[in-house]
Design an enzyme around this catalytic site. Structure first.
Site, PDB file in Angstrom:
ATOM      1  N   CYS A   2       0.840  -1.185   0.000  1.00 49.55           N
ATOM      2  CA  CYS A   2       0.000   0.000   0.000  1.00 49.55           C
ATOM      3  C   CYS A   2       0.878   1.240   0.000  1.00 49.55           C
ATOM      4  CB  CYS A   2      -0.902   0.007   1.240  1.00 49.55           C
ATOM      5  SG  CYS A   2      -1.955  -1.461   1.401  1.00 49.55           S
ATOM      6  N   VAL A  56      -4.442  -7.512  -0.875  1.00 50.45           N
ATOM      7  CA  VAL A  56      -3.737  -8.765  -1.129  1.00 50.45           C
ATOM      8  C   VAL A  56      -4.204  -9.864  -0.187  1.00 50.45           C
ATOM      9  CG1 VAL A  56      -1.456  -9.872  -1.042  1.00 50.45           C
ATOM     10  CG2 VAL A  56      -1.702  -7.632  -2.098  1.00 50.45           C
ATOM     11  N   LEU A 264       9.032 -13.862 -11.166  1.00 49.15           N
ATOM     12  CA  LEU A 264       9.876 -13.248 -12.180  1.00 49.15           C
ATOM     13  C   LEU A 264      10.999 -14.221 -12.513  1.00 49.15           C
ATOM     14  CD1 LEU A 264      10.227  -9.692 -10.591  1.00 49.15           C
ATOM     15  CD2 LEU A 264       8.441 -10.538 -12.115  1.00 49.15           C
ATOM     16  N   VAL A 291      11.542 -10.776 -19.299  1.00 47.99           N
ATOM     17  CA  VAL A 291      11.648  -9.658 -20.220  1.00 47.99           C
ATOM     18  C   VAL A 291      12.697 -10.015 -21.274  1.00 47.99           C
ATOM     19  CG1 VAL A 291      13.431  -8.449 -18.891  1.00 47.99           C
ATOM     20  CG2 VAL A 291      11.933  -7.157 -20.396  1.00 47.99           C
TER      21      VAL A 291
END
Length: 612
Positions: A2, A56, A264, A291
């Site tokens: 947050c 979450v 990731l 990526v």
């Protein structure tokens, strides 16, 4: 995750102060990217707290600001982050008589404060930054996690304090001047991650592992955690097993969420280990994201930093664990888009990015956020286990920050874009030497340690207390700019403490970097990744990237009266623009990116430079 902000004023009643409501609303609105799901404010005569929520855990029950009434006055909490041991703490507090309204970790932290006061932080395992206003004695507690994964800043005022998750929240208040002095510029030009630095004058970060208490009598900081030196008694097999146990437990804890999760995956040891451990915990295929750049694999040219392309290793990991994998392809046009650069600068608040790696992170996270809210990352494994090449190539033996020794040509000399009179005035050499001495002085030696082990302890400490902060800050800003929560299992303080005190000989027992991690996670890795040489986060090799930067810097040069030239040397910028794009190296590319970052930062923030 947050965004939090607030304002304490001991000498006025904020509930009746003209314009206070609009000011708090403006401060809170700057955190909208960090919390796109909900917004709230809370008022007391001497305190006003604002919160933006990224839901979450316990989506309906975890709304903030969260208030806990007591017979002597309310406690109000605004919280950013996750407490991974909240279930255990809830059970402990229940046994002590606490009752619950929600299933959120936020409520556990609030009740923990009621039970233990500021020492609640010593019970938490997680990444967090929070503020508690205690109406009973009119004090504010600010707290930050041990490794500094989540950011938090404050600015003293004549009668209190302003605070926020990011500088922009504090700078939105009329009492906060957007001024930068020479002390701020020194760290901007040559960052050593000096404790207490934020670029903006009078804006102070809450240090990792620290609480700050604000009362009518003043501001008091207390360090509740630091990296301590202790003897390591475990043998090699026990050490590997302990690392495996700690990392497995950490990944299991950090997979808990009531929203979609992913990992990731770069194809390197760190992210592949997290992917493999996560896949073993989940009943469904783990979602993974990488990526890449068009033509990167086919046209890859090995260099000193990146000996191999990522794509083949990503495919091996995805095939082994059966992940639901997604590649995010980024071409030079997207990486050099000025609007995207401005979004990245707005997220960071300071013009000290890392070129296309910052932009590609932002665009990667933006793509991930379309289907996931939480992502696990392999960030910080190199700092914890000694993975960077400069741990092993002799740079660590030189008296200085090892990363600066390894990259001493980056952004300096012929490639530097800065005015020579500015560089002389700032006396950067003295700044770096002073900071290095201060950093080394914080390292506790171990009696009987060899000179080699003592030096590598210093190097590891420098990375875990200085270098890692740059990377964690970048990860937080780029992810929260799009409302994505990125968790970092390698920053679990139990793992950090244990690995830090393992002797360097154990960290390299197989003659390679990150030996402990490699062997602890071998059971979840393909052979290709187990044997892969360290390769950093990917960067495009397309000369079209440099050419696009040159065109944009040429446009900057067409504005000779722009304030960017208070820092940038026109002739040096002109020389960078005139170079052959195909021959522009990493240092020149970095300098071009820095010119553009400074140019857009001046436009976005309108800072006032204060020369000493």
């Amino acid at each position: 995750m947050c965004g939090i902000t607030g304002w304490v004023s001991h000498d006025s009643d904020l509930t009746t102060r003209p314009g206070a409501g609009d000011v708090l609303a403006g401060m809170t609105a700057t955190m909208a990217c960090r919390g796109p799901d909900d917004s709230g404010t809370w008022w007391h005569p001497n305190a006003a707290l604002g919160h933006r929520r990224l839901a979450v855990i316990d989506l309906p029950g975890g709304r903030q600001p969260m208030v806990l009434p007591t017979p002597r006055g309310d406690l109000c909490l605004v919280y950013s982050g996750e407490t991974y041991n909240h279930a255990e703490l809830r059970a402990e507090l229940t046994a002590l008589g606490h009752t619950w309204r929600t299933a959120s970790d936020t409520e556990v932290v609030l009740h923990g404060y009621l039970e233990w006061g500021e020492r609640v932080v010593e019970h938490l395992n997680g990444m967090y930054a929070f503020a508690v206003w205690d109406s009973r004695d009119r004090t504010l507690l600010l707290a930050r996690d041990r490794m500094g994964v989540k950011p938090l800043y404050y600015r003293p005022t004549p009668d209190g304090v302003l605070f926020g998750s990011e500088p922009k929240a504090v700078l939105a208040h009329p009492l906060a001047e957007r001024a930068v002095d020479d002390d701020g510029l020194r760290e901007l030009l040559l960052p050593t991650q000096r404790p207490g630095w934020s670029l903006w004058k009078d804006l102070v970060p809450v240090e990792p592992g620290t609480t700050v208490t604000v009362s009518r009598s003043g501001i008091r900081a207390r360090a509740y955690w630091s990296l301590r030196t202790t003897p390591h008694a475990d043998d090699r097999d026990t050490t590997v097993a302990t690392v495996r146990e700690l990392l497995t437990d950490t990944v299991r804890r950090q997979l808990v969420a009531d929203v979609p999760r992913c990992v990731l995956l770069s194809g390197g040891l760190d992210s592949s280990a997290i992917t493999g451990l996560a896949a073993a915990e989940l009943s469904e295929p783990v979602r993974t994201f990488s990526v890449d750049f068009p033509g990167q694999e086919e046209n890859f040219a090995p260099d000193d930093l990146r000996p191999t392309p990522d794509a083949p290793y990503v495919r091996d990991v995805a095939a082994l664990v059966g992940s639901d994998h997604h590649d995010v392809l980024l071409d030079p046009a997207r990486l050099t888009d000025p609007d995207t650069r401005r979004a990245v600068l707005t997220a960071r608040d300071v013009p000290m990015g890392s070129g296309d790696t910052d932009v590609s992170l932002y665009l990667l996270f933006k793509a991930i956020r379309e289907g996931s809210t939480v992502a696990l990352s392999g960030e910080s494994a190199d700092e914890v286990f000694g993975g960077y090449r400069w741990f092993h190539d002799g740079s660590a033996e030189v008296d200085g920050f090892p990363w600066m020794v390894a990259f001493r040509d980056l952004g300096s000399g012929a490639a530097s874009p800065y005015r020579e009179d500015l560089v002389r005035r700032l006396d950067l050499g003295s700044h770096v030497r002073d900071q290095y001495r201060a950093a080394v002085a914080q390292v506790e030696p171990l009696e009987g340690e060899s000179a080699r082990e003592a030096r590598m302890r210093v190097v590891c400490h420098l990375h875990l207390t200085r270098f890692v902060r740059m990377l964690l800050d970048r990860k937080d800003r780029m992810s929260m700019a799009v409302g994505l929560e990125v968790r970092v299992p390698f920053c679990d303080h139990r793992l950090v403490e244990y690995a830090y005190n393992a002797p360097w000989a154990l960290k390299t027992f197989d003659g390679r970097e990150k030996s402990l991690l490699r062997h602890a996670t071998a059971h979840v890795l393909p052979a290709s990744v187990r044997d892969r040489v360290k390769s950093p986060y990917p960067s495009t090799q397309d000369p079209g990237y440099a050419a696009a930067l040159q065109r944009q810097v040429a446009q900057v040069l067409a504005e000779p009266g722009h304030p960017v030239f208070d820092l940038v040397d026109r002739e040096r910028a002109r020389a960078l623009v005139g170079a052959d794009p195909a021959r522009v190296g990493q240092a020149q590319r970095f300098a071009l990116d820095r010119v553009l970052d400074l140019y857009h930062w001046f436009d976005l923030y309108r800072p006032r430079l204060l020369a000493s």
